[in-house]
Design a protein around this motif. Structure first.
Motif, mmCIF file in Angstrom:
data_model
loop_
_atom_site.group_PDB
_atom_site.id
_atom_site.type_symbol
_atom_site.label_atom_id
_atom_site.label_comp_id
_atom_site.label_asym_id
_atom_site.label_seq_id
_atom_site.Cartn_x
_atom_site.Cartn_y
_atom_site.Cartn_z
ATOM 1 N N GLY A 167 73.082 46.291 72.337
ATOM 2 C CA GLY A 167 73.514 46.950 71.121
ATOM 3 C C GLY A 167 72.623 46.646 69.933
ATOM 4 N N THR A 168 73.144 46.888 68.731
ATOM 5 C CA THR A 168 72.389 46.785 67.481
ATOM 6 C C THR A 168 73.259 46.106 66.437
ATOM 7 N N VAL A 169 72.583 45.339 65.526
ATOM 8 C CA VAL A 169 73.276 44.768 64.375
ATOM 9 C C VAL A 169 73.190 45.779 63.238
ATOM 10 N N TYR A 170 74.370 46.132 62.687
ATOM 11 C CA TYR A 170 74.451 47.139 61.635
ATOM 12 C C TYR A 170 74.852 46.500 60.313
ATOM 13 N N ASP A 171 74.441 47.154 59.237
ATOM 14 C CA ASP A 171 74.842 46.754 57.895
ATOM 15 C C ASP A 171 76.171 47.427 57.586
ATOM 16 N N GLY A 172 77.198 46.636 57.507
ATOM 17 C CA GLY A 172 78.514 47.197 57.253
ATOM 18 C C GLY A 172 78.892 47.154 55.804
ATOM 19 N N GLY A 173 77.974 47.395 54.899
ATOM 20 C CA GLY A 173 78.298 47.360 53.468
ATOM 21 C C GLY A 173 78.424 45.944 52.976
ATOM 22 N N GLY A 174 77.496 45.083 53.377
ATOM 23 C CA GLY A 174 77.522 43.693 52.949
ATOM 24 C C GLY A 174 78.174 42.766 53.945
ATOM 25 N N TYR A 175 78.723 43.329 55.018
ATOM 26 C CA TYR A 175 79.362 42.487 56.038
ATOM 27 C C TYR A 175 78.881 43.032 57.378
ATOM 28 N N ASN A 176 77.813 42.415 57.911
ATOM 29 C CA ASN A 176 77.133 42.956 59.075
ATOM 30 C C ASN A 176 77.911 42.683 60.355
ATOM 31 N N PHE A 177 77.608 43.483 61.366
ATOM 32 C CA PHE A 177 78.282 43.324 62.657
ATOM 33 C C PHE A 177 77.366 43.863 63.747
ATOM 34 N N TYR A 178 77.617 43.419 64.970
ATOM 35 C CA TYR A 178 76.884 43.886 66.160
ATOM 36 C C TYR A 178 77.799 44.832 66.946
ATOM 37 N N ASN B 27 93.494 60.911 77.779
ATOM 38 C CA ASN B 27 93.317 59.570 78.349
ATOM 39 C C ASN B 27 91.854 59.272 78.633
ATOM 40 N N ASN B 28 90.944 59.792 77.791
ATOM 41 C CA ASN B 28 89.529 59.505 77.970
ATOM 42 C C ASN B 28 89.248 58.048 77.632
ATOM 43 N N PHE B 29 88.533 57.373 78.516
ATOM 44 C CA PHE B 29 88.329 55.926 78.482
ATOM 45 C C PHE B 29 86.853 55.660 78.202
ATOM 46 N N GLN B 30 86.569 54.904 77.117
ATOM 47 C CA GLN B 30 85.197 54.484 76.834
ATOM 48 C C GLN B 30 85.226 53.044 76.342
ATOM 49 N N MET B 31 84.113 52.305 76.638
ATOM 50 C CA MET B 31 84.034 50.893 76.267
ATOM 51 C C MET B 31 83.082 50.714 75.093
ATOM 52 N N ILE B 32 83.464 49.815 74.186
ATOM 53 C CA ILE B 32 82.668 49.486 73.004
ATOM 54 C C ILE B 32 82.897 48.009 72.713
ATOM 55 N N ASN B 33 81.876 47.326 72.141
ATOM 56 C CA ASN B 33 82.091 45.941 71.725
ATOM 57 C C ASN B 33 81.592 45.719 70.316
ATOM 58 N N ASN B 34 82.116 44.717 69.659
ATOM 59 C CA ASN B 34 81.676 44.264 68.338
ATOM 60 C C ASN B 34 81.558 42.755 68.370
ATOM 61 N N ILE B 35 80.616 42.220 67.565
ATOM 62 C CA ILE B 35 80.512 40.778 67.330
ATOM 63 C C ILE B 35 80.403 40.584 65.824
ATOM 64 N N TRP B 36 81.240 39.692 65.266
ATOM 65 C CA TRP B 36 81.281 39.407 63.826
ATOM 66 C C TRP B 36 81.066 37.906 63.620
ATOM 67 N N ASN B 37 80.434 37.568 62.525
ATOM 68 C CA ASN B 37 80.198 36.172 62.187
ATOM 69 C C ASN B 37 81.384 35.652 61.376
ATOM 70 N N PHE B 38 82.165 34.753 61.977
ATOM 71 C CA PHE B 38 83.308 34.143 61.304
ATOM 72 C C PHE B 38 82.980 32.727 60.797
ATOM 73 N N SER B 39 81.684 32.361 60.822
ATOM 74 C CA SER B 39 81.317 30.975 60.507
ATOM 75 C C SER B 39 81.473 30.664 59.027
ATOM 76 N N SER B 40 81.395 31.696 58.172
ATOM 77 C CA SER B 40 81.514 31.458 56.737
ATOM 78 C C SER B 40 82.037 32.720 56.079
ATOM 79 N N GLY B 41 82.294 32.608 54.791
ATOM 80 C CA GLY B 41 82.821 33.753 54.073
ATOM 81 C C GLY B 41 81.828 34.887 53.928
ATOM 82 N N SER B 42 80.545 34.594 53.999
ATOM 83 C CA SER B 42 79.546 35.652 53.815
ATOM 84 C C SER B 42 79.421 36.537 55.032
ATOM 85 N N GLY B 43 79.665 35.985 56.205
ATOM 86 C CA GLY B 43 79.560 36.759 57.433
ATOM 87 C C GLY B 43 78.158 37.257 57.686
ATOM 88 N N ALA B 44 77.125 36.519 57.234
ATOM 89 C CA ALA B 44 75.745 36.964 57.377
ATOM 90 C C ALA B 44 75.361 37.069 58.830
#
Length: 867
Positions: A189-200, A162-179
């Protein structure tokens, strides 16, 4: 292994292999090649295929395709799926219910939770890992261009410890590219390259309170996201609370967005984002990340999702059991609606399937089940209490709530005091407005002056205890009226005033409590009085009053005098005295004992030694004497007297009122008498009959005679002259708590018919055929009164016949003497024959017989000759 068993086993293994998803190997390979920098990345549905897990089910079309049709409410969703509670902005019948908000809170009340899936190793996760995701979409407009970002505030949980840790993500849903790059989102946090679909992504610090801790169930987890605009730039803050208080670990901004007027989370069942995913809000369970799936092995949890409606938090209006936007999922969970019995809030109850894969997910509740209540109040802020148990803050008004059907009490509180109260019954699918606007109110500010070196001081206003720091103030909002107060004692300090009243009269006001150092608190504590009883004590000439257990006075070193006033029905100990104050606070307990009085219940009328019983306060109190004593305090008491056979009590029950003195009440007993009724049946109306009872003679021609007597045995005899006899001539009437009847049927006495019969050989007959015996020439008969025919016959005598009347109860003599008949003259016989008539007759008979014999013999001879 036998051949048959081996074949069966092989077939089963072949079926199992065929049932596995065909994309398993490809998906695993794609995941390994994705190049994601963190194993805990949570994946949106519709992101590149490399992000999908081996069993993920894509609810919507991937980027680049036409936007999907919005989900149809009420359709079931097969497992595995992101499971919990979500709002897709639509009712179960397809009615759109869009809204925006600045805050969402996901709440999980977990009693049991564990998962297991060996495929998680393909993603670098433990077999027992899972996630709890609060997923929402924030929207804002920059220079006319709309933007949508998917916000994930996630609990990463390992169900083995039952180890508890917090994490967040932010994704761009504004268009199909998700730039998205570092100029798109900035925070801890940091913005990472997710193989063409970046995320924070950001992880809460391992040392932050409540993070990286092992939970113990039952536990309550709360996860919150908050959207705001600061200096024209949108922000989203991420927080959590798991028993360590609210913690905020990231506040991400969108620096490219300048001049934004608002940033809000959006829920809308009829629209989709630029990426083609629906605007939903979801608080769900799923795999630990990267589109992974898991399986529940233990589950008992209640999930609820609340949003800020601008005034207060309330439950989402429509609830579904699955999320639409995340790729992680879970299997083997049932979801049903859940109602908090204390405050009526709504949620989802998650339990384990009995059979793997047997469940389906759909609508949990919507407006057809929930109720909506609107509470009007004139306060700008305060707390709302529901059913006296749950307190929630509000700012502005009116207060809107989504609750389960039921009856509720709503209390608006300010400064710990109830400002207004309302009640109402909410119906399923209904709406109810309740006015909680109280009478015109005014502000009273209570502050202190001169108090230093202490942590806090207190004041009790109208029975409510309020506490603040020496430099702090207490604000009361009250209608016009008088409100008593008492200042709590502080060691070494004296308050002025120490008690009094606050008078609210059409104006705001301030009350300052002044403190003087070098004095000590003398506290008098009462013990024994009923709760809420008012009592008074005078200390050095100052009268102090209290309806609580304590009252305090202040004194410098020296001697003080006190006197305790009596309370009706109660006696203080000590009632008065002297107290020495010598450099320290003093405490004195006043013990109260209840004053009692003697209530005497006295009986009269019972025979000496008779036991009678008083029933008092559920207890039977017997007594063999005329007196029963009760020792009672002041008050009113109901009592009753139990019945005694043959006696009647007056009063049978009564109210006993003790009011400061002894008292006596009388119970009078009287003998109860009953009626003994004697009835004569069969007597003519004019015939007297008598009953003798214990020497008392009753005589009457009436068919009944009565006697009134108490319980007992009463011997009697019954008679009616010489001619009548009763069927019941004597006996005893037993009276035992009820009246008694004695019936006796009367009949006439028989008469005696007798006499002489001559000659004694005669036949004597009574009536038609009753032969009467004759003994030595006499007869005697006992007969019912009446007229009879008496006849007698004897050869050579003239017959006798006579009607005789037999009197009742008397003798009648009738002698029967027959008269001899004369001898008749002889006819047809010569006198010289010398034979009597009888002799002639006999001779004739002999001759006839001889002739007959001769004829018979002749006949026989003829028959013999014929042979």
């Amino acid at each position: 292994m036998p051949l048959r068993g081996a074949l069966v086993t092989g077939v089963l293994l072949l079926i199992l292999v065929l049932l596995l998803p065909s994309s398993l190997g490809a998906a695993r390979g794609a995941s390994a090649a994705s190049g994601a920098p963190h194993a805990g990345i949570l994946t949106p549905r519709g992101s590149p295929p490399a992000r999908f897990g081996p069993n993920s089910r894509v609810f919507v079309s991937p980027p680049g395709r036409a936007p999907p049709t919005p989900p149809v409410p009420g359709n079931t969703v097969d497992e595995p799926a992101p499971t919990g509670i979500s709002d897709i902005g639509m009712t179960g019948t397809g009615t759109s219910t869009p809204y925006t908000t600045s805050d969402f809170i996901g709440i999980a009340d977990i009693s049991q939770l564990s998962t297991y899936d060996t495929t998680l190793a393909d993603y670098g996760f433990p077999d027992t890992a899972l996630s709890l995701q609060l997923n929402v979409i924030v929207t804002f407009t920059v220079a006319g261009t709309p933007y949508q970002f998917w916000i994930q505030n996630v609990v990463s949980l390992d169900s083995s410890d039952n180890n508890f840790q917090m994490i967040n993500n932010i994704w761009n849903f504004s268009s199909g590219s998700g730039a998205m790059d570092s100029s798109s989102v900035q925070g801890n946090g940091t913005v990472y390259d997710g193989g063409g679909y970046n995320f924070y992504e950001d992880n809460a610090p391992l040392g932050q309170a409540g993070n990286n801790v092992d939970l113990t169930y039952p536990s309550i987890i709360q996860v919150r996201v908050h959207a705001s605009v600061v200096a024209g730039t949108p922000y989203v803050a991420f927080g959590y609370e798991d028993g360590y208080g609210w913690q905020w670990y990231d506040n991400a901004s969108f620096p490219f967005a300048k001049g934004v007027s608002s940033a809000l989370f959006r829920v809308d069942g009829t629209q989709t984002t630029g990426l083609g995913l629906p605007y939903d809000a979801e608080w769900v369970l799923g795999g630990p990340g990267s589109g992974s799936q898991t399986i529940a092995t233990q589950m008992n949890a209640k999930f609820s999702l609340e949003y800020w409606d601008g005034v207060n938090y309330e439950s989402i209006p429509n609830a579904y059991a699955y999320g639409e936007d995340t790729a992680e999922g879970i299997s083997q969970i049932n979801v049903a609606n859940s109602v908090n019995d204390l405050n009526g809030s709504l949620g989802a109850h998650l339990t384990l399937h009995d059979t793997f894969g047997a469940g389906s997910l759909g609508l949990v509740y919507d407006r057809s089940f929930s109720s909506f209540v609107n509470l009007s109040t004139s306060l700008s802020s305060g707390n709302l209490s529901i059913n006296g148990t749950t307190s929630m803050a509000f700012h502005g008004g009116p207060i809107n709530l989504t609750l389960a059907p039921g009856t509720y009490r709503f209390d608006v509180e300010v400064g710990g005091l109830v400002y207004a109260t309302g009640t109402g019954t909410l119906l399923a699918g209904g709406y109810l407005a309740i006015d909680l606007t109280a009478a015109e109110t005014f502000l009273t500010t209570i502050s202190s002056e001169g108090l230093t070196g202490v942590d806090a001081w207190s004041i009790t206003v109208a029975g409510t205890l309020l506490t603040t720091t020496p430099s702090g103030a207490i604000s009361l909002v009250e209608a016009n009226g008088t409100y008593p107060f008492t200042v709590g004692g502080v060691s070494g300090w004296r308050s002025s005033p120490a008690s009094g009243t606050i008078e609210v009269a059409q104006a705001d006001q301030e009350l300052v409590i002044h403190w003087q150092h070098g004095v000590f608190v003398v506290t008098f504590t009462e013990d024994g009085l009923p709760a809420g009883t008012g009592w008074n004590i005078t200390v050095n000439g100052t009268r102090l009053s209290s309806s609580t257990t304590n009252v305090s006075s202040f004194s410098e070193n020296g001697e003080i005098q006190f006197h305790v006033e009596s309370v009706p029905g109660w006696q203080p100990n000590p009632p008065s005295g002297t107290i020495d104050v010598d450099g320290a606070n003093v405490n004195l307990t006043i013990n109260w004992t209840q004053v009692t009085y003697t209530a005497s219940i006295v009986e009269t009328g019972l025979p000496a030694g008779t036991v009678w019983t008083l029933e008092f306060d559920g207890t039977a109190i017997p007594s063999g004497s005329p007196l029963i004593h009760l020792v009672l305090p002041n008050g009113s008491y109901q009592y009753s007297v139990l019945g005694i056979a043959g006696f009647s009590a007056l009063p049978r029950s009564s109210l006993l009122t003790v009011d400061g003195s002894n008292l006596t009440q009388l119970v009078s007993w009287s003998v109860v008498q009953y009626t003994v009724t004697f009835r004569a049946v069969g007597l003519p109306p004019d015939v007297y009959w008598q009953v003798t009872v214990r020497g008392q003679n009753l005589s009457s021609t009436d068919p009944s005679q009565t006697l009134v007597v108490p319980n007992g045995s009463y011997p009697y005899s019954i008679a009616a002259g010489d001619e009548y006899a009763p069927s019941l001539a004597s006996g005893a009437a037993i009276v035992d708590g009820k009246s008694v009847s004695v019936n006796s049927t009367f009949g006439l006495l028989p008469g005696i018919l007798s006499g002489v019969v001559a000659p004694g050989t005669a036949q004597l007959v009574l009536g038609a055929n009753q032969s009467v015996p004759i003994v030595n020439g006499n007869y005697s008969l006992r007969l019912a009164p009446g007229t009879y025919l008496l006849t007698a016959t004897d050869p050579g005598y003239a017959p006798f016949a006579e009607n005789v009347t037999v009197p009742a109860g008397q003798s009648l003599t009738v002698n029967v003497v027959l008269q001899a008949l004369p001898v008749p003259a002889h006819i047809g016989v010569a006198p010289s024959s010398g034979l009597s008539a009888s002799e002639l007759t006999l001779g004739l008979l002999v001759g006839v017989a001889a002739v007959g014999i001769a004829l018979v013999l002749a006949a026989r001879r003829r028959r013999t000759a014929a042979r």
